[in-house]
Design a protein around this motif. Structure first.
Motif, PDB file in Angstrom:
ATOM      1  N   GLU A 158      -7.573 -36.816 110.400  1.00  0.00           N
ATOM      2  CA  GLU A 158      -8.102 -38.173 110.191  1.00  0.00           C
ATOM      3  C   GLU A 158      -8.016 -38.622 108.727  1.00  0.00           C
ATOM      4  N   THR A 159      -7.957 -37.716 107.789  1.00  0.00           N
ATOM      5  CA  THR A 159      -8.092 -38.111 106.379  1.00  0.00           C
ATOM      6  C   THR A 159      -6.904 -37.788 105.483  1.00  0.00           C
ATOM      7  N   TRP A 160      -5.917 -37.047 105.963  1.00  0.00           N
ATOM      8  CA  TRP A 160      -4.816 -36.688 105.065  1.00  0.00           C
ATOM      9  C   TRP A 160      -3.959 -37.926 104.769  1.00  0.00           C
ATOM     10  N   SER A 161      -3.298 -37.902 103.639  1.00  0.00           N
ATOM     11  CA  SER A 161      -2.340 -38.943 103.267  1.00  0.00           C
ATOM     12  C   SER A 161      -1.526 -38.413 102.095  1.00  0.00           C
ATOM     13  N   LEU A 162      -0.566 -39.183 101.667  1.00  0.00           N
ATOM     14  CA  LEU A 162       0.231 -38.776 100.501  1.00  0.00           C
ATOM     15  C   LEU A 162      -0.664 -38.674  99.266  1.00  0.00           C
ATOM     16  N   ASN A 163      -1.714 -39.494  99.220  1.00  0.00           N
ATOM     17  CA  ASN A 163      -2.666 -39.439  98.114  1.00  0.00           C
ATOM     18  C   ASN A 163      -3.624 -38.256  98.249  1.00  0.00           C
ATOM     19  N   SER A 164      -3.748 -37.710  99.456  1.00  0.00           N
ATOM     20  CA  SER A 164      -4.608 -36.552  99.721  1.00  0.00           C
ATOM     21  C   SER A 164      -3.757 -35.459 100.359  1.00  0.00           C
ATOM     22  N   THR A 217       5.055 -38.701 109.740  1.00  0.00           N
ATOM     23  CA  THR A 217       4.351 -39.742 108.993  1.00  0.00           C
ATOM     24  C   THR A 217       4.460 -39.506 107.488  1.00  0.00           C
ATOM     25  N   LEU A 218       4.363 -38.253 107.069  1.00  0.00           N
ATOM     26  CA  LEU A 218       4.477 -37.901 105.660  1.00  0.00           C
ATOM     27  C   LEU A 218       5.849 -38.281 105.120  1.00  0.00           C
ATOM     28  N   LEU A 219       6.895 -38.027 105.901  1.00  0.00           N
ATOM     29  CA  LEU A 219       8.251 -38.369 105.479  1.00  0.00           C
ATOM     30  C   LEU A 219       8.394 -39.882 105.297  1.00  0.00           C
ATOM     31  N   VAL A 236       8.351 -30.890 100.647  1.00  0.00           N
ATOM     32  CA  VAL A 236       7.617 -31.550 101.721  1.00  0.00           C
ATOM     33  C   VAL A 236       6.231 -31.936 101.225  1.00  0.00           C
ATOM     34  N   PHE A 237       5.531 -30.967 100.663  1.00  0.00           N
ATOM     35  CA  PHE A 237       4.155 -31.220 100.236  1.00  0.00           C
ATOM     36  C   PHE A 237       4.105 -31.500  98.733  1.00  0.00           C
ATOM     37  N   ILE A 238       4.342 -32.758  98.415  1.00  0.00           N
ATOM     38  CA  ILE A 238       4.319 -33.226  97.035  1.00  0.00           C
ATOM     39  C   ILE A 238       3.494 -34.510  97.028  1.00  0.00           C
ATOM     40  N   ASN A 239       2.635 -34.674  96.046  1.00  0.00           N
ATOM     41  CA  ASN A 239       1.703 -35.799  96.086  1.00  0.00           C
ATOM     42  C   ASN A 239       2.300 -37.088  95.532  1.00  0.00           C
TER      43      ASN A 239
END
Length: 370
Positions: free
Chosen positions: A179-185, A257-259, A278-281
């Motif tokens: 529910e809370t993840w995003s590119l900013n998180s 969604t992250l992509l 992949v996991f870069i903010n």
């Protein structure tokens, strides 16, 4: 032929290794002792067992061995453990010839070490020395394995239940992250990924988009990332850590969604993500281990979790959930990238005992109703 001589009321020998080089030693109380030592040396020369490290001290050999075979070939964390082991050996055996180390004084050192270290740490320490001893035997420097039969003790580790989440805690953590993840998180996305795949944090930080197949719903783990000093990619922990694993629908949705989020934001920033992380903010950085552990602790506190774990605890949680649901230990071992199944059994033996009890009950029910 050996030359036996007397000097200052003691005996000595000289053995010629070739026409120009010789080895000598004096200080023997009896001529017979000097003669026997010379014969032993001549026997080694005849069998090509002489080494330039003949008579080397235990600490010096171990230090030389790790420089030759370990340093520069392993990740920095593992290398530091070998260096620490070398310091401990130097403290206990400084100036002691490798060939003079006995099973008894080695066990004494191991027992002292175990007084201030966990049993698993003591076992790993012993394994480092055992490897070096095998090389020394092969080199003809020593002729017996003084680590054979070593008894491993140590402090009791923290309760294993503290290392992973219960199923209710894992479900609550998963729900919050979705529910809370995003590119900013991005650390929340990493936590979700770690929980649902069991990957080590270095593997998560080192995942690149060319190793993600959204159609087949798989990710390939073939490298790690030095998130401590940020020196770049590095090999996985072991050869068997290289693996391709299936991912769940929720993991796939998150990655898709992250992509999309990266594509929009990075184009705006004129950033091409050259390493395909992949996991870069949103600031184009791979989060540190401290950052992801801080986020994890915050979420676990928010959901009132009994167990506050680190990211590595997500790996144990993943394994414990699969074990509890009757998934094959062989499959779990492959999914985690363990070097062998026995390692998986050793790490999760406390959980497997519960499975065995359940299997025993089912077996008795079947046999009683046959």
């Amino acid at each position: 032929m050996a030359q036996i001589f007397q000097r200052n009321n003691t005996w000595g020998y000289r053995v010629w290794l070739d026409s120009k080089h010789s080895k000598s030693k004096s200080g023997f109380k009896r001529r017979k002792d000097a003669y026997n030592a010379a014969i032993e040396l001549e026997d080694k020369r005849g069998k090509n067992l002489l080494s330039e490290d003949e008579g080397i001290s235990f600490p010096d050999y171990f230090n030389k061995w790790i420089k030759t075979y370990k340093l520069g070939r392993l990740d920095r964390t593992t290398e530091s453990k070998y260096i620490t082991a070398s310091k401990v050996i130097t403290e206990y055996f400084e100036g002691v010839a490798f060939k003079d180390v006995t099973t008894t004084n080695y066990q004494t050192m191991l027992d002292d070490y175990a007084k201030t270290h966990a049993k698993d740490t003591t076992r790993r320490f012993n394994s480092y020395i055992k490897k070096a001893v095998k090389y020394a035997i092969n080199d003809g420097i020593i002729y017996r394995d003084f680590t054979f039969g070593a008894i491993i003790d140590g402090l009791k580790s923290k309760d294993s239940s503290l290392k992973f989440l219960e199923i209710g805690e894992a479900e609550a953590l998963k729900k919050v992250c979705i529910e809370t993840w995003s590119l900013n998180s991005i650390t929340r996305a990493e936590i979700l990924f770690g929980l649902l795949t069991g990957c080590r944090y270095g593997e998560v930080a080192g995942l690149t988009w060319d190793c993600v197949d959204l159609n087949k719903q798989t990710v390939t783990i073939n490298k790690s990332y030095d998130y401590v000093s940020r020196s770049g990619f590095k090999p996985t922990k072991t050869e068997t850590s290289n693996r391709t694993i299936s991912i769940s629908d929720e993991t796939t949705d998150m990655l898709e969604t992250l992509l999309e989020q990266q594509d929009i934001l990075f184009k705006k920033h004129h950033f091409k993500n050259p390493n395909k992380h992949v996991f870069i903010n949103n600031r184009h950085q791979v989060p540190s281990g401290n950052a992801v552990n801080k986020t994890l602790a915050q979420i676990l506190n928010d959901i009132s979790a009994k167990n506050i774990i680190t990211f590595h605890g997500l790996r144990h949680t993943h394994a414990s959930l699969l074990i509890a649901h009757g998934i094959s230990i062989d499959y779990i071992s492959e999914r985690l990238g363990h070097s062998n199944v026995s390692m998986t059994y050793r790490v999760y033996t406390h959980l497997l005992e519960n499975v065995r009890e359940k299997d025993n009950e089912n077996t008795m029910d079947f046999l009683n109703n046959l």
